[in-house]
Design a protein around this motif. Structure first.
Motif, PDB file in Angstrom:
ATOM      1  N   GLY A 173      34.028  22.737  64.747  1.00 16.27           N
ATOM      2  CA  GLY A 173      33.160  21.854  65.523  1.00 16.27           C
ATOM      3  C   GLY A 173      33.649  20.418  65.511  1.00 16.27           C
ATOM      4  O   GLY A 173      33.685  19.747  66.548  1.00 16.27           O
ATOM      5  N   GLU A 174      34.061  19.927  64.338  1.00 15.10           N
ATOM      6  CA  GLU A 174      34.558  18.554  64.230  1.00 15.10           C
ATOM      7  C   GLU A 174      35.861  18.381  65.003  1.00 15.10           C
ATOM      8  O   GLU A 174      36.077  17.354  65.660  1.00 15.10           O
ATOM      9  CB  GLU A 174      34.755  18.202  62.759  1.00 15.10           C
ATOM     10  CG  GLU A 174      33.449  18.054  61.980  1.00 15.10           C
ATOM     11  CD  GLU A 174      33.674  17.957  60.484  1.00 15.10           C
ATOM     12  OE1 GLU A 174      34.863  17.980  60.073  1.00 15.10           O
ATOM     13  OE2 GLU A 174      32.688  17.863  59.734  1.00 15.10           O
ATOM     14  N   LEU A 175      36.721  19.380  64.926  1.00  8.39           N
ATOM     15  CA  LEU A 175      37.978  19.328  65.681  1.00  8.39           C
ATOM     16  C   LEU A 175      37.706  19.272  67.181  1.00  8.39           C
ATOM     17  O   LEU A 175      38.301  18.454  67.903  1.00  8.39           O
ATOM     18  CB  LEU A 175      38.840  20.548  65.341  1.00  8.39           C
ATOM     19  CG  LEU A 175      40.104  20.745  66.183  1.00  8.39           C
ATOM     20  CD1 LEU A 175      41.054  19.558  66.046  1.00  8.39           C
ATOM     21  CD2 LEU A 175      40.806  22.055  65.781  1.00  8.39           C
ATOM     22  N   MET A 176      36.805  20.111  67.674  1.00 13.54           N
ATOM     23  CA  MET A 176      36.480  20.125  69.095  1.00 13.54           C
ATOM     24  C   MET A 176      35.879  18.790  69.544  1.00 13.54           C
ATOM     25  O   MET A 176      36.198  18.301  70.635  1.00 13.54           O
ATOM     26  CB  MET A 176      35.524  21.280  69.397  1.00 13.54           C
ATOM     27  CG  MET A 176      36.157  22.654  69.263  1.00 13.54           C
ATOM     28  SD  MET A 176      34.939  24.000  69.366  1.00 13.54           S
ATOM     29  CE  MET A 176      34.333  23.789  71.034  1.00 13.54           C
ATOM     30  N   GLY A 227      43.073  12.965  69.756  1.00 10.62           N
ATOM     31  CA  GLY A 227      41.950  13.507  69.012  1.00 10.62           C
ATOM     32  C   GLY A 227      42.401  14.485  67.945  1.00 10.62           C
ATOM     33  O   GLY A 227      41.872  14.497  66.819  1.00 10.62           O
ATOM     34  N   ALA A 228      43.389  15.335  68.278  1.00 14.42           N
ATOM     35  CA  ALA A 228      43.904  16.305  67.312  1.00 14.42           C
ATOM     36  C   ALA A 228      44.576  15.605  66.142  1.00 14.42           C
ATOM     37  O   ALA A 228      44.394  15.992  64.973  1.00 14.42           O
ATOM     38  CB  ALA A 228      44.881  17.256  68.001  1.00 14.42           C
ATOM     39  N   GLU A 229      45.347  14.574  66.424  1.00 15.03           N
ATOM     40  CA  GLU A 229      46.031  13.838  65.359  1.00 15.03           C
ATOM     41  C   GLU A 229      45.030  13.158  64.433  1.00 15.03           C
ATOM     42  O   GLU A 229      45.241  13.086  63.214  1.00 15.03           O
ATOM     43  CB  GLU A 229      46.984  12.811  65.972  1.00 15.03           C
ATOM     44  CG  GLU A 229      48.222  13.460  66.611  1.00 15.03           C
ATOM     45  CD  GLU A 229      49.015  12.481  67.453  1.00 15.03           C
ATOM     46  OE1 GLU A 229      48.495  11.362  67.728  1.00 15.03           O
ATOM     47  OE2 GLU A 229      50.139  12.833  67.850  1.00 15.03           O
ATOM     48  N   LYS A 230      43.932  12.663  65.001  1.00 14.23           N
ATOM     49  CA  LYS A 230      42.877  12.052  64.181  1.00 14.23           C
ATOM     50  C   LYS A 230      42.304  13.085  63.218  1.00 14.23           C
ATOM     51  O   LYS A 230      42.134  12.819  62.019  1.00 14.23           O
ATOM     52  CB  LYS A 230      41.783  11.487  65.087  1.00 14.23           C
ATOM     53  CG  LYS A 230      40.557  10.938  64.351  1.00 14.23           C
ATOM     54  CD  LYS A 230      39.541  10.393  65.345  1.00 14.23           C
ATOM     55  CE  LYS A 230      38.280   9.855  64.645  1.00 14.23           C
ATOM     56  NZ  LYS A 230      37.499  10.933  64.035  1.00 14.23           N
ATOM     57  N   TRP A 231      42.006  14.275  63.731  1.00 11.34           N
ATOM     58  CA  TRP A 231      41.433  15.329  62.890  1.00 11.34           C
ATOM     59  C   TRP A 231      42.436  15.756  61.819  1.00 11.34           C
ATOM     60  O   TRP A 231      42.060  15.964  60.654  1.00 11.34           O
ATOM     61  CB  TRP A 231      41.026  16.519  63.748  1.00 11.34           C
ATOM     62  CG  TRP A 231      40.285  17.581  62.993  1.00 11.34           C
ATOM     63  CD1 TRP A 231      38.943  17.685  62.798  1.00 11.34           C
ATOM     64  CD2 TRP A 231      40.880  18.705  62.302  1.00 11.34           C
ATOM     65  NE1 TRP A 231      38.655  18.797  62.037  1.00 11.34           N
ATOM     66  CE2 TRP A 231      39.815  19.437  61.720  1.00 11.34           C
ATOM     67  CE3 TRP A 231      42.179  19.155  62.142  1.00 11.34           C
ATOM     68  CZ2 TRP A 231      40.026  20.593  60.982  1.00 11.34           C
ATOM     69  CZ3 TRP A 231      42.400  20.312  61.394  1.00 11.34           C
ATOM     70  CH2 TRP A 231      41.326  21.018  60.823  1.00 11.34           C
ATOM     71  N   VAL A 232      43.701  15.896  62.203  1.00 13.51           N
ATOM     72  CA  VAL A 232      44.739  16.298  61.242  1.00 13.51           C
ATOM     73  C   VAL A 232      44.828  15.284  60.107  1.00 13.51           C
ATOM     74  O   VAL A 232      44.908  15.661  58.924  1.00 13.51           O
ATOM     75  CB  VAL A 232      46.099  16.449  61.961  1.00 13.51           C
ATOM     76  CG1 VAL A 232      47.244  16.551  60.942  1.00 13.51           C
ATOM     77  CG2 VAL A 232      46.089  17.685  62.859  1.00 13.51           C
ATOM     78  N   GLU A 233      44.808  14.019  60.456  1.00 15.96           N
ATOM     79  CA  GLU A 233      44.900  12.971  59.431  1.00 15.96           C
ATOM     80  C   GLU A 233      43.717  13.030  58.465  1.00 15.96           C
ATOM     81  O   GLU A 233      43.878  12.820  57.257  1.00 15.96           O
ATOM     82  CB  GLU A 233      44.952  11.606  60.107  1.00 15.96           C
ATOM     83  CG  GLU A 233      45.110  10.439  59.145  1.00 15.96           C
ATOM     84  CD  GLU A 233      45.204   9.102  59.855  1.00 15.96           C
ATOM     85  OE1 GLU A 233      45.133   8.068  59.160  1.00 15.96           O
ATOM     86  OE2 GLU A 233      45.330   9.090  61.101  1.00 15.96           O
ATOM     87  N   GLU A 234      42.526  13.345  58.988  1.00  9.91           N
ATOM     88  CA  GLU A 234      41.325  13.365  58.159  1.00  9.91           C
ATOM     89  C   GLU A 234      41.148  14.678  57.396  1.00  9.91           C
ATOM     90  O   GLU A 234      40.276  14.766  56.524  1.00  9.91           O
ATOM     91  CB  GLU A 234      40.098  13.116  59.042  1.00  9.91           C
ATOM     92  CG  GLU A 234      40.064  11.721  59.659  1.00  9.91           C
ATOM     93  CD  GLU A 234      38.925  11.545  60.651  1.00  9.91           C
ATOM     94  OE1 GLU A 234      38.255  12.571  60.965  1.00  9.91           O
ATOM     95  OE2 GLU A 234      38.701  10.407  61.112  1.00  9.91           O
ATOM     96  N   ASN A 235      41.940  15.686  57.718  1.00  7.16           N
ATOM     97  CA  ASN A 235      41.784  17.005  57.083  1.00  7.16           C
ATOM     98  C   ASN A 235      43.097  17.499  56.481  1.00  7.16           C
ATOM     99  O   ASN A 235      43.363  18.703  56.456  1.00  7.16           O
ATOM    100  CB  ASN A 235      41.262  18.018  58.107  1.00  7.16           C
ATOM    101  CG  ASN A 235      39.835  17.754  58.522  1.00  7.16           C
ATOM    102  OD1 ASN A 235      38.893  18.246  57.914  1.00  7.16           O
ATOM    103  ND2 ASN A 235      39.669  16.964  59.571  1.00  7.16           N
ATOM    104  N   ASP A 271      47.150  21.260  54.086  1.00  7.69           N
ATOM    105  CA  ASP A 271      48.076  21.521  52.986  1.00  7.69           C
ATOM    106  C   ASP A 271      47.849  22.902  52.382  1.00  7.69           C
ATOM    107  O   ASP A 271      48.789  23.573  51.951  1.00  7.69           O
ATOM    108  CB  ASP A 271      47.921  20.447  51.907  1.00  7.69           C
ATOM    109  CG  ASP A 271      48.456  19.087  52.330  1.00  7.69           C
ATOM    110  OD1 ASP A 271      49.229  19.037  53.318  1.00  7.69           O
ATOM    111  OD2 ASP A 271      48.103  18.077  51.680  1.00  7.69           O
ATOM    112  N   GLY A 272      46.586  23.327  52.361  1.00  4.87           N
ATOM    113  CA  GLY A 272      46.283  24.660  51.845  1.00  4.87           C
ATOM    114  C   GLY A 272      46.886  25.763  52.696  1.00  4.87           C
ATOM    115  O   GLY A 272      47.295  26.816  52.175  1.00  4.87           O
ATOM    116  N   TRP A 273      46.919  25.564  54.019  1.00  3.16           N
ATOM    117  CA  TRP A 273      47.548  26.555  54.901  1.00  3.16           C
ATOM    118  C   TRP A 273      49.052  26.622  54.688  1.00  3.16           C
ATOM    119  O   TRP A 273      49.670  27.652  54.910  1.00  3.16           O
ATOM    120  CB  TRP A 273      47.298  26.217  56.375  1.00  3.16           C
ATOM    121  CG  TRP A 273      45.869  26.047  56.774  1.00  3.16           C
ATOM    122  CD1 TRP A 273      44.776  26.557  56.129  1.00  3.16           C
ATOM    123  CD2 TRP A 273      45.378  25.335  57.912  1.00  3.16           C
ATOM    124  NE1 TRP A 273      43.627  26.179  56.796  1.00  3.16           N
ATOM    125  CE2 TRP A 273      43.962  25.444  57.884  1.00  3.16           C
ATOM    126  CE3 TRP A 273      45.983  24.621  58.936  1.00  3.16           C
ATOM    127  CZ2 TRP A 273      43.167  24.857  58.872  1.00  3.16           C
ATOM    128  CZ3 TRP A 273      45.187  24.036  59.927  1.00  3.16           C
ATOM    129  CH2 TRP A 273      43.785  24.150  59.882  1.00  3.16           C
TER     130      TRP A 273
END
Length: 299
Positions: free
Chosen positions: A266-269, A282-290, A295-297
């Motif tokens: 939901g947050e990514l969308m 928007g995707a880069e923002k989410w990646v930076e915050e998560n 890293d777990g993946w």
């Protein structure tokens, strides 16, 4: 005079053929060079994209992640049917969104021996069905539709033909003997129609799915489905072309480890939707915050 012109024309034609032969040799040499460059650029990955909110979000997310790791990633906008065919034929590396067990079962059955369908889903709480605005208190089940045909002008407003949910909707209409037309359009046009109808208190019925941002935009409800034509809980899987896991072993492992829950997706969308004109931002923002999740993946 005429003879001289013939000689000149003949010499001109000989020169053209000679130049063409040189050009052919040059192109051949260039082709060899290009092949060498392609062999060196083994990081090129093609990912299929469909114009659905969750698909745009996830594909841009993976483009951001993989390009950070040095891969060249191309997102190819291609509808579900051609996308699965391209993966099966080896012309596309990744189909990121296969809904099972119901919505995309036809594609799974058709291509399961020609493509690699992941064993575990990356999202396990999907729901698909016919939805109407919540204010329609007397319409609560698919079984209510035939007796209210005039209310909906005999139309179910759909999206791109060939999508698994559209195929399932056609099967559902036969199972319930619905005397309706399934109107083909695009996902964007369907969502616009749904939002407009809900906001103006107009009736509409459409095949929808969760996760989808439209449920946070307007108040909608799924119709009961006594025959379970749309299934119950749907899970979303990835599929890759045969040999992808050998060509990109590391990336294949990352994709296998990929998981999102309702809040994360939901947050990514939302981040991508907030940057509709530049979804990568928007995707880069989410990646930076998560990054811890990512890293777990990639362990």
């Amino acid at each position: 005079m005429r003879f001289r012109k013939i000689i000149q024309l003949t010499l001109f034609m000989i020169t053209l053929f000679a130049l063409a032969a040189c050009g052919s040799t040059s192109e051949s040499d260039g082709s060899s060079s290009t092949t060498g460059e392609t062999n060196e650029n083994e990081g090129a990955i093609t990912i299929g994209q469909i114009n659905w909110p969750e698909n745009i979000a996830v594909t841009n997310m993976w483009k951001a992640i993989l390009e950070d790791e040095g891969y060249d990633v191309e997102l190819q906008l291609i509808e579900m049917g051609p996308q699965m065919s391209a993966v099966a034929e080896g012309d596309l590396d990744v189909a990121p969104e296969v809904w099972l067990p119901v919505q995309d079962k036809n594609y799974y059955e058709q291509y399961k021996d020609e493509a690699n369908f992941f064993e575990e889903p990356w999202y396990d709480n999907g729901k698909v069905g016919l939805a109407v605005p919540a204010f329609m208190e007397d319409i609560n089940s698919i079984e209510d539709l035939n007796e209210n045909k005039d209310t909906f002008e005999g139309e179910i407003i759909g999206f791109e033909p060939g999508a698994g949910t559209m195929l399932t909707t056609e099967e559902m209409m036969e199972e319930y003997n619905l005397d309706y037309e399934l109107v083909e359009s695009s996902e964007a046009a369907m969502i616009t129609s749904v939002i407009d109808a809900a906001e103006t208190q107009e009736p509409i019925v459409a095949p929808l799915w969760k996760p989808h941002y439209v449920f946070s935009e307007v108040d909608l409800k799924f119709l009961e489905d006594p025959n379970q034509s749309f299934g119950e809980v749907e899970e979303i899987f990835m599929a890759t072309r045969e040999g992808f896991d050998a060509d990109f072993e590391e990336v294949s492992e990352w994709l296998t480890n990929f998981k999102l829950d309702d809040d994360q997706l939901g947050e990514l969308m939302i981040d991508v939707q907030d940057n509709e004109d530049n979804p990568m931002e928007g995707a880069e923002k989410w990646v930076e915050e998560n990054q811890d999740l990512i890293d777990g993946w990639m362990e």
